[in-house]
Scaffold this active site. Structure first.
Site: not given
Length: 622
Positions: A142, A334, A363
């Protein structure tokens, strides 16, 4: 007084008329609320650019352009969309003016063609010389706590919820690029960063709501460009996680689809059967094939219809736009094998024609070498069906599955267990058109953690030795290099834990040597040593593999070319083993010694080797 009263009345009348005209003008301007792509580039192979103009009743207008050839204007059943195709061939960079006219009303809209980066078309994508570092974007670091939540997006940060947004962002990645480089990684693959406005679970960002905009909780488009630039300064590469199969149900178009068949409808929702074998099974029924390809991945992810030319072209242009805009080095796609077969092949081909040396890994989550190899470009298996994906790279789920099933726990050297399973996997390498261009890995953001199913350091060591020396492109999942574990049985949040030290106030900072425990440092040192060694080893990147049938659960293979040879020994037995060198003479030939890459010890090759249990050696032959 009377003339003065008339004058005021006339003034008020003129003022009201002016306001009405202004209101009408503003209304006409406001007709266009979105333009996609927001701009384009000159000197592109994809020169016919289809610009989508969106706004209230925009299709009621006739459209013209100054100094641009309009090749086609396409309207749909939804009057709020207008698809305008322009010819940018031989058009210099600049700003051009579109005029929209409806009767006597008209308004203009600027559109920009930008100059391409020098030699942009010749960019070289990631390849077998790289090691890819996979980051779960919300869980790595972060760097800017101020953007953890956004007033414009529904889900707010909640680090206490393992399935909530935790605040990892682009700035956090940038701040730790030197850490990643120190580890030996040369390419970074963050999970998707475009906007995902789902009410919950949005941190994984695979259900995107705007594919031209970085999610504000990760940063801005400009910060994404900075990430790309900072990686390139370090000689590293950026891989974008791209989703062609679906969007999120909060995508802005879902409230006002351009066409009914923009998404696959049955009508409405039907879930995929997830049986990807139907895409090449000659015995598959038509209904099963359709339900796999057109069914929705989950209810919150509408399935895009790539058979619709408007959809397909939208996806092609969006992908090319991101490559050019962000100076990308590759895509990981994906759910590649869930999209329409012809559509996804056309999408891939268009990108590779624009960037011939780019790389895209798809994928195809299958546990058979033949079934995975089907999806690689120029597959002879797919050619039987007159099909070619044009996809340069695929993911080796066969190897990943063997590792995840616990092959390193099979220590007795039985006929069909232990190292022979990896040997058998590699014996199918002939099925792949380009065996060096496959992604090899032990885990990713969707699987159980490597250090969960192999908590012993010795087995992590053997796994990393395999990934560092086998054919293909190795991929490491963030945190494995410090021993991070995670149990998928406890939910996806558990395999996507926060990296310690990535958040202000963390009690430990494993990004620094001083902040790591001795055990974490042991993992880190091994990983860094192996993959930094691998960086300039052409013999590993493109060399031939010769392997020997495992005996007593000891697997030996050589990576070799005309200049170099590397011998890899993996003892997956719980017992000491003695390895005679006589059997390997066809590869040892003139070599008399080998230098162990990890210990730097010189090992004589004219006598037997004693191997400790669960041990391995990588020997550079001299």
């Amino acid at each position: 007084m009377a003339p003065h009263f008339i004058s005021n009345h006339q003034a008020r009348k003129r003022f009201c008329l002016l306001l009405l005209c202004l209101f009408t003008w503003v209304q006409s301007i406001a007709q266009i609320t979105r333009i996609e792509p927001p701009f384009w580039y000159s000197d592109m192979n994809h020169a016919d650019v289809q610009i989508m103009f969106y706004g209230k009743n925009i299709a009621q207008n006739e459209v013209s352009a100054t100094n641009l050839i309009i090749k086609n204007v396409q309207k749909t059943e939804n009057p709020n969309y207008l698809f305008v195709t322009i010819d940018t061939k031989n058009v210099a960079p600049g700003t051009f003016v579109f005029t929209f006219k409806n009767g006597k009303k008209s308004f203009t809209q600027n559109y920009t063609l930008k100059a391409r980066k020098k030699d942009s078309a010749l960019r070289k994508g990631f390849d077998s010389s790289d090691m890819v570092y996979l980051i779960m974007s919300d869980r790595f670091a972060n760097g800017n706590p101020k953007n953890d939540s956004s007033p414009n997006l529904i889900e707010k940060a909640d680090r206490a919820n393992k399935d909530g947004r935790h605040g990892g962002d682009i700035e956090g990645m940038i701040q730790h690029l030197d850490y990643i480089k120190e580890l030996g990684a040369t390419a970074v693959w963050p999970t998707p960063l475009c906007e995902d406005n789902d009410e919950r679970g949005s941190y994984h960002t695979y259900g995107q709501s705007d594919v031209y905009k970085i999610d504000e909780r990760f940063g801005t488009n400009e910060e994404y460009l900075k990430l790309s630039a900072e990686l390139h300064k370090r000689g590293m590469k950026l891989i974008k996680d791209y989703v062609t199969n679906h969007w999120g149900y909060k995508h802005w178009m879902m409230d006002d689809l351009p066409t009914y068949d923009w998404i696959n409808q049955f009508p409405g929702f039907k879930q995929t059967n997830y049986r990807m074998t139907t895409q090449f099974d000659t015995n598959a029924s038509a209904i099963d094939t359709k339900n796999c390809m057109d069914g929705w991945f989950v209810k919150s992810m509408p399935d895009l219809n790539q058979t619709n030319p408007l959809v397909l072209n939208y996806l092609i242009q969006n992908a090319i736009w991101w490559i050019e805009y962000a100076d990308l080095d590759g895509f990981r796609v994906d759910t590649y094998s869930y999209a329409d077969k012809k559509g996804i092949a056309a999408w891939t081909q268009a990108i590779m024609e624009e960037y011939p040396h780019f790389n895209i890994v798809g994928e195809a989550w299958l546990y058979s070498s033949a079934q995975i190899a089907y999806w690689q470009k120029d597959s002879k298996i797919a050619a039987i069906q007159n099909y070619n994906t044009h996809l340069p790279s695929v993911m080796d789920f066969m190897l990943q599955g063997i590792l995840a099933e616990g092959v390193l726990n099979e220590n007795k050297g039985e006929w069909n267990k232990g190292m022979v399973r990896i040997y058998n996997s590699l014996s199918s390498d002939f099925l792949y058109p380009n065996i060096n261009n496959i992604l090899i890995f032990a885990e990713n953001h969707d699987t159980n953690r490597l250090n969960q199913f192999y908590p012993e350091f010795e087995k992590y060591r053997l796994t990393m030795m395999l990934l560092a020396t086998l054919r293909g492109i190795p991929q490491l999942y963030y945190g494995s290099e410090i021993g991070m574990a995670g149990d998928k049985g406890q939910g996806d949040g558990d395999i996507r834990r926060d990296f310690p030290g990535g958040w202000p106030g963390d009690s430990q900072n494993a990004f620094t040597k001083a902040g790591r425990t001795p055990n974490q440092q042991k993992y880190f040192d091994l990983t860094a040593q192996l993959f930094n060694w691998r960086k300039d080893k052409n013999v590993i990147h493109t060399g031939k593999t010769t392997h020997y049938i495992p005996e007593n659960n000891v697997y030996v293979y050589f990576r070799h070319n005309d200049q170099e040879s590397v011998m890899v020994i993996i003892n997956n037995s719980n017992e000491k083993q003695t390895l005679s060198m006589d059997r390997f003479q066809e590869n040892l030939k003139k070599y008399t010694t080998g230098t162990d890459v990890l210990t730097l010890k010189s090992i004589p090759l004219n006598q037997s080797l004693t191997l400790e249990p669960l041990s391995g050696s990588i020997l550079e032959l001299k």
